[in-house]
Design a protein around this motif. Structure first.
Motif, mmCIF file in Angstrom:
data_model
loop_
_atom_site.group_PDB
_atom_site.id
_atom_site.type_symbol
_atom_site.label_atom_id
_atom_site.label_comp_id
_atom_site.label_asym_id
_atom_site.label_seq_id
_atom_site.Cartn_x
_atom_site.Cartn_y
_atom_site.Cartn_z
ATOM 1 N N UNK A 481 0.869 -1.173 0.000
ATOM 2 C CA UNK A 481 0.000 0.000 0.000
ATOM 3 C C UNK A 481 0.908 1.225 0.000
ATOM 4 N N UNK A 482 0.977 1.896 -1.159
ATOM 5 C CA UNK A 482 1.910 3.002 -1.368
ATOM 6 C C UNK A 482 1.124 4.237 -1.772
ATOM 7 N N UNK A 483 1.416 5.365 -1.137
ATOM 8 C CA UNK A 483 0.755 6.626 -1.468
ATOM 9 C C UNK A 483 1.368 7.218 -2.732
ATOM 10 N N UNK A 484 0.681 8.178 -3.383
ATOM 11 C CA UNK A 484 1.261 8.815 -4.582
ATOM 12 C C UNK A 484 2.581 9.515 -4.325
ATOM 13 N N UNK A 517 -8.749 0.667 -0.545
ATOM 14 C CA UNK A 517 -9.901 0.807 -1.436
ATOM 15 C C UNK A 517 -9.486 1.439 -2.768
ATOM 16 N N UNK A 518 -8.609 2.430 -2.713
ATOM 17 C CA UNK A 518 -8.169 3.096 -3.945
ATOM 18 C C UNK A 518 -7.389 2.128 -4.831
ATOM 19 N N UNK A 519 -6.612 1.255 -4.228
ATOM 20 C CA UNK A 519 -5.877 0.263 -5.014
ATOM 21 C C UNK A 519 -6.841 -0.750 -5.618
ATOM 22 N N UNK A 520 -7.803 -1.210 -4.824
ATOM 23 C CA UNK A 520 -8.788 -2.168 -5.339
ATOM 24 C C UNK A 520 -9.590 -1.576 -6.500
ATOM 25 N N UNK A 521 -9.912 -0.270 -6.418
ATOM 26 C CA UNK A 521 -10.725 0.372 -7.452
ATOM 27 C C UNK A 521 -9.927 0.729 -8.688
ATOM 28 N N UNK A 522 -8.595 0.606 -8.616
ATOM 29 C CA UNK A 522 -7.765 0.938 -9.758
ATOM 30 C C UNK A 522 -7.333 2.380 -9.822
ATOM 31 N N UNK A 523 -7.632 3.178 -8.776
ATOM 32 C CA UNK A 523 -7.213 4.578 -8.773
ATOM 33 C C UNK A 523 -5.723 4.706 -8.530
ATOM 34 N N UNK A 524 -5.186 3.901 -7.641
ATOM 35 C CA UNK A 524 -3.753 3.927 -7.348
ATOM 36 C C UNK A 524 -3.091 2.727 -7.994
ATOM 37 N N UNK A 525 -1.868 2.889 -8.463
ATOM 38 C CA UNK A 525 -1.184 1.777 -9.156
ATOM 39 C C UNK A 525 -0.724 0.696 -8.182
ATOM 40 N N UNK A 526 -0.525 -0.486 -8.729
ATOM 41 C CA UNK A 526 0.029 -1.611 -7.981
ATOM 42 C C UNK A 526 1.516 -1.672 -8.305
ATOM 43 N N UNK A 527 2.363 -1.321 -7.331
ATOM 44 C CA UNK A 527 3.801 -1.218 -7.579
ATOM 45 C C UNK A 527 4.483 -2.582 -7.613
ATOM 46 N N UNK A 528 3.913 -3.562 -6.955
ATOM 47 C CA UNK A 528 4.448 -4.923 -7.020
ATOM 48 C C UNK A 528 3.351 -5.877 -6.582
ATOM 49 N N UNK A 529 3.595 -7.153 -6.784
ATOM 50 C CA UNK A 529 2.575 -8.129 -6.424
ATOM 51 C C UNK A 529 1.495 -8.254 -7.480
ATOM 52 N N UNK A 530 0.391 -8.878 -7.093
ATOM 53 C CA UNK A 530 -0.695 -9.151 -8.031
ATOM 54 C C UNK A 530 -2.032 -8.795 -7.385
ATOM 55 N N UNK A 531 -2.848 -8.068 -8.136
ATOM 56 C CA UNK A 531 -4.220 -7.751 -7.725
ATOM 57 C C UNK A 531 -5.160 -8.382 -8.731
ATOM 58 N N UNK A 532 -6.003 -9.268 -8.249
ATOM 59 C CA UNK A 532 -7.012 -9.899 -9.093
ATOM 60 C C UNK A 532 -8.380 -9.479 -8.582
ATOM 61 N N UNK A 533 -9.183 -8.921 -9.475
ATOM 62 C CA UNK A 533 -10.488 -8.406 -9.052
ATOM 63 C C UNK A 533 -11.494 -8.557 -10.183
ATOM 64 N N UNK A 534 -12.776 -8.501 -9.854
ATOM 65 C CA UNK A 534 -13.789 -8.539 -10.913
ATOM 66 C C UNK A 534 -13.734 -7.268 -11.754
ATOM 67 N N UNK A 535 -14.506 -7.252 -12.813
ATOM 68 C CA UNK A 535 -14.543 -6.068 -13.662
ATOM 69 C C UNK A 535 -15.068 -4.872 -12.869
ATOM 70 N N UNK A 536 -14.851 -3.671 -13.416
ATOM 71 C CA UNK A 536 -15.133 -2.445 -12.680
ATOM 72 C C UNK A 536 -16.588 -2.345 -12.225
#
Length: 745
Positions: A481-484, A517-536
């Motif tokens: 979890x990384x801030x901008x 929540x911002x990472x899950x919603x796609x607002x903030x980037x994923x700097x490492x690892x893997x995020x798997x989620x349903x469509x928007x």
């Protein structure tokens, strides 16, 4: 007459030489004066950098991280301009190209009309010299008649120039909006990237100024080039038809033009850099005004009018000082420009017109006869030729003047082009998840192990993987979890949220709850690892302060859908009424005058009504997952419970950030952050947690009176002159710590 003229030149060569020498000395003096003035202005700017301007520059978000070279007329400018022209005119059959073609045709027609009018002026003067009243009236009628199409063409040129500017602006705005609203660029460019501080000005003022400058320059460059080409050909033909040589006038004209251009080019200030800086300062002034408007209530509560006024005054003073610099530089540049183009060129033009007439012997008319054989000795023919040549030469000189003076406008266009090109470049890079932000980096994390509050060295290119699939679960695998700004709140977060797993998220402020929540919603980037989620569409986020759009009451419930999309889903106003019943807003339709009422809903609705309106969208869209961020903090507990229970009954999985114990019973699992980068995920035992919370409150109530009892015991012992064994118990001193913590609470 010709002999007298040559005699005058021969007898007084000293005066001609003195005049030429004086002109050269004057030009040299003007150049030196401009150089001295520019140097002094630069020194004053350097010495005055610390007198308020430095503070403003540091606080100006637009000037930070600006290491780009100054805009200028160079290869980079040509490259950027060509790229923008491909956007402005996408094809041969485009609407913009049709307007451009019509504009070009009107400019050509206007040039031919100018040549015809110049010849007609010569004929009119000839009739006056010949004292032929009938021919004069005939020519005058023809002159008035040609004025009607000439004035129409002039008006048409201005009209097409305006239409061209509007068409280019429309095309560029459409392209900009497509980039701005793709891949959440509108959010990323302001929150994840630091290169464009005032995007609103880039999308409005900069685009408008750029397109107006393009259309204006096309009109003011195309016609002068046509005028110079056609009128030079006409003048050469006219001289040749009279038996005169055009070599010397041509050499003189070319020499004067080249010298003028070189002088103006070498002495021209960097207008591109100046206007780009002016645009930046205008944008910052608007930014400061917008902050005051957006935070007017807070400023009024704090009484911060003086601070904000000082900031506005400094911003305006910075803009005014930049404009004064431009005005001063234009003063000396325009003076030199006018001296060269108005007086030097006029003198050269008189020589060019007079030379063929003075040097021609036995001039031949069009019918083959000699001018000297006319009844008036060829005076009327010479007068006609002189008038025609002079008018053509004046028009050609005016065209060349516009071409040379347009260099200043081209340098200004370079500044506008640089800003618009930078905006599109940033939009594209941000859309591709490439960010540039000004952060103060600390030491690099070793061996990939992140610590709380460490800094990521390179946040420009996220290397994590985001998978959008049709599965009904959300999975985070080693996602930080990384801030901008590069702050790492949680080094690694790994969890799986299946459909039906209602997750309660708790922890202190700033621990990463909303960031997740911002990472899950796609607002903030994923700097490492893997995020798997349903469509928007399967995730719906509701913040504590819901956004209310401009529109009707119906639009507030169905946002971001439109009425057409609502009807396509088969939803009616009756269904919307049922939704409002769930959130206890059923009376608002009658109170506000129906579904089609348009109001400023931010002011009309109370805080609790706004939150319930936000929750109504949850039941309209019916997503798989609801990301609820303190979204019912202003709603009563009974209505809140009804909303949460209905959401669970409709199969919506709840992911809730809350501090209210009354919501624990609606969740099955607990994700707890400790505020130091750690986290735990466990099954939520609501009854056990409620008992622990109740016991906590009881202990707080009982211990709240202990410090006061301890102080009273001391007072009584002092008054009685006695001692107490409780004052010497080892655990008693800790009561002072309890007292301090109680007072701080």
């Amino acid at each position: 007459m010709e002999a007298r003229a040559f005699d005058f030149i021969k007898k007084k060569p000293v005066k001609f030489a003195a005049g030429g020498a004086t002109t050269l000395v004057a030009l040299w003096g003007i150049k030196k004066a401009i150089h001295i003035i520019s140097s002094r202005g630069a020194k004053r700017k350097e010495t005055g950098a610390g007198n308020g301007n430095e503070e403003l520059t540091e606080s100006n978000p637009q000037t930070k991280g600006s290491d780009k070279k100054s805009p200028a007329v160079n290869k980079e400018f040509i490259k950027e301009l060509i790229e923008l022209l491909r956007v402005l005119i996408p094809g041969f059959w485009s609407r913009e190209n049709a307007i451009l073609t019509a504009h070009t045709v009107s400019l050509i027609i206007r040039t031919f009309l100018s040549i015809y009018v110049a010849k007609l002026d010569g004929k009119i003067v000839k009739t006056i010299v010949q004292k032929d009243a009938i021919k004069f009236l005939r020519m005058l009628a023809l002159w008035v008649g040609i004025a009607i199409p000439a004035t129409f063409v002039n008006s048409l040129i201005r009209y097409l120039e305006s239409r061209l500017g509007l068409a280019l602006r429309t095309r560029l705005v459409d392209h900009a909006y497509k980039l701005y609203f793709s891949n959440q660029t509108y959010y990323r460019v302001s929150n994840l990237d630091g290169r464009l501080a005032n995007v609103d000005q880039c999308l409005t003022d900069d685009i408008t100024t750029f397109t107006q400058s393009i259309s204006h320059l096309y009109s003011h460059l195309t016609k002068p080039f046509l005028d110079v080409a056609l009128m030079s050909y006409t003048l050469t033909t006219l001289a040749t038809s009279r038996g005169a040589s055009s070599k010397l006038p041509t050499i003189l004209a070319a020499s004067v033009i080249v010298i003028t251009f070189r002088l103006l080019r070498s002495l021209s200030p960097k207008f591109g850099k100046l206007v780009a800086e002016e645009a930046k300062r205008k944008g910052y002034l608007r930014y400061v005004h917008s902050r005051v408007i957006a935070n007017a209530e807070e400023i009024a509560f704090y009484g911060g009018k003086k601070t904000e006024e000082n900031l506005l005054r400094r911003s305006f003073s910075s803009l005014a000082s930049q404009m004064e610099i431009i005005f001063r530089k234009r003063l000396w540049y325009i003076m030199l420009e006018q001296f060269l183009m108005k007086y030097v060129w006029s003198a050269s033009g008189l020589v060019m017109v007079a030379f063929p007439i003075l040097t021609t012997q036995n001039a031949i008319k069009r019918d083959g006869s000699l001018m000297d054989e006319d009844a008036d000795g060829g005076v009327s023919e010479r007068t006609q030729s002189f008038t025609t040549a002079r008018n053509l030469l004046v028009s050609a000189a005016d065209a060349i003047e516009r071409i040379i003076s347009s260099y200043k406008e081209i340098t200004e266009l370079a500044g506008y082009t640089a800003r618009v090109s930078q905006m599109f470049r940033v939009f594209k890079e941000v859309s591709e998840a490439h960010y540039v932000r000004n952060t103060v980096h600390q030491s690099k994390p070793k061996h990939g192990h992140f610590k709380h509050k460490d800094k990521i060295i390179d946040t420009a290119e996220p290397r994590g993987t985001v998978i959008s699939n049709e599965s009904s679960s959300i999975t985070l695998q080693d996602v930080p979890v990384v801030t901008p700004t590069g702050d790492i709140i949680v080094s690694r977060l790994s969890l799986e949220i299946k459909h039906g797993t209602h997750l309660l998220i708790s922890g202190p402020n700033g621990c990463g709850k909303s960031s997740m929540f911002r990472i899950m919603s796609g607002l903030w980037p994923v700097y490492s690892g893997t995020l798997s989620r349903p469509r928007d569409a399967s995730l719906f986020y509701i913040p504590q302060k819901p956004y209310l759009t401009i529109g009707t009451l119906r639009d507030q419930v169905i946002y971001p859908d439109t009425v057409d999309e609502m009807e396509a889903k088969g939803i009616t106003d009756r269904d919307l009424q049922d939704i409002l019943d769930i959130v206890d807003l059923n009376s608002i339709v009658i109170r506000e005058g129906g579904w089609d009422t348009i109001s400023d809903w931010h002011d009309v609705l109370s805080g609790g009504e706004k939150q319930r309106m936000g929750m109504s969208r949850l039941f309209y869209h019916k997503p798989q997952y609801a990301l609820l961020d303190e979204c019912t903090s202003a709603v009563s507990i009974d209505v809140e419970g009804k909303i949460y229970q209905t959401a669970k009954d409709q199969g919506i999985t709840l992911l809730t950030i809350t501090h209210r114990p009354s919501l624990w019973k609606f969740h099955t699992h607990l994700l707890q952050f400790d505020g130091e980068g750690g986290w735990t995920l466990e099954q939520l035992d609501t009854e056990k947690r409620m008992n622990m919370n109740e016991e906590k409150h009881q202990l707080e109530t009982q211990l709240a009176g202990v410090p006061q009892m301890h102080r009273r015991l001391k007072e009584l012992c002092s008054l009685l002159g006695e001692d107490s064994q409780l004052l010497h118990v080892e655990s008693i001193p800790n009561l002072s710590e309890l007292e301090l913590s109680t007072e701080s609470d």
